[in-house]
Design an enzyme around this catalytic site. Sequence first.
Site, mmCIF file in Angstrom:
data_model
loop_
_atom_site.group_PDB
_atom_site.id
_atom_site.type_symbol
_atom_site.label_atom_id
_atom_site.label_comp_id
_atom_site.label_asym_id
_atom_site.label_seq_id
_atom_site.Cartn_x
_atom_site.Cartn_y
_atom_site.Cartn_z
ATOM 1 N N HIS A 1 57.613 38.028 58.251
ATOM 2 C CA HIS A 1 58.572 36.994 58.647
ATOM 3 C C HIS A 1 59.936 37.585 59.020
ATOM 4 O O HIS A 1 60.271 38.701 58.644
ATOM 5 C CB HIS A 1 58.746 35.979 57.517
ATOM 6 C CG HIS A 1 59.286 36.603 56.261
ATOM 7 N ND1 HIS A 1 60.623 36.897 56.084
ATOM 8 C CD2 HIS A 1 58.646 37.000 55.144
ATOM 9 C CE1 HIS A 1 60.792 37.446 54.900
ATOM 10 N NE2 HIS A 1 59.600 37.522 54.311
ATOM 11 N N GLU B 1 53.262 35.206 49.816
ATOM 12 C CA GLU B 1 53.768 36.441 49.237
ATOM 13 C C GLU B 1 53.362 36.486 47.774
ATOM 14 O O GLU B 1 53.088 35.439 47.162
ATOM 15 C CB GLU B 1 55.296 36.495 49.373
ATOM 16 C CG GLU B 1 55.944 37.749 48.798
ATOM 17 C CD GLU B 1 55.503 39.043 49.440
ATOM 18 O OE1 GLU B 1 54.302 39.379 49.343
ATOM 19 O OE2 GLU B 1 56.352 39.738 50.033
#
Length: 189
Positions: free
Chosen positions: A8, A81
């Site tokens: 990201h 994550e």
Amino acid sequence: MKVYLVRHGETEWNRRGKIQGQADIPLNEKGEALAFLTGQKMKDIPFKRIYTSPLSRARRTAELISGQRGLPLVEDSRLLEISYGNREGQLLALIHRPPKGGETYDDLRKRCREFLEQELKPLEEQMDHVLVCGHGALIREMVCIIDGIAPDAFWKGPVQKNCAVTVLSLEQGVFQVMEEGTVYYNDDI
């Protein structure tokens, strides 16, 4: 088949050196710019499917890279994550101290392996290019699995920059890392 793993774009917690884990921190202005520039460099890649972590920073990165393709984004919780439990929001320097709560690296490895085996491998004969937008530890773990890197060497590899692109190939059921951590922007943004 080629699989493009993209970390990201930047968030305020990235900029401030804080552990994010599964805290849902959005992209900042620079993060949006990095994702847009990465998308511009990848605009000619004919993605057939786009996967994303459900966290907003990864989802927005996928949206910006997707551009005008009109493909739906496929959210998959296996792409989250790693959870750092009570370490989330603390300084990055504390990342190697055991957290209370959160996940183990074995947990992360299990869901990464499941995604590679159960989600991507069946697509080999159907698709040529797949985009996966996720997170630094997630991508590092996928590389460790593919390259046979032992769990105790997890942190010895390169740190993924925001919007870094790692390219995998999948041929006859075997993944290979073709390039790791390529960025398509200048660091002075």
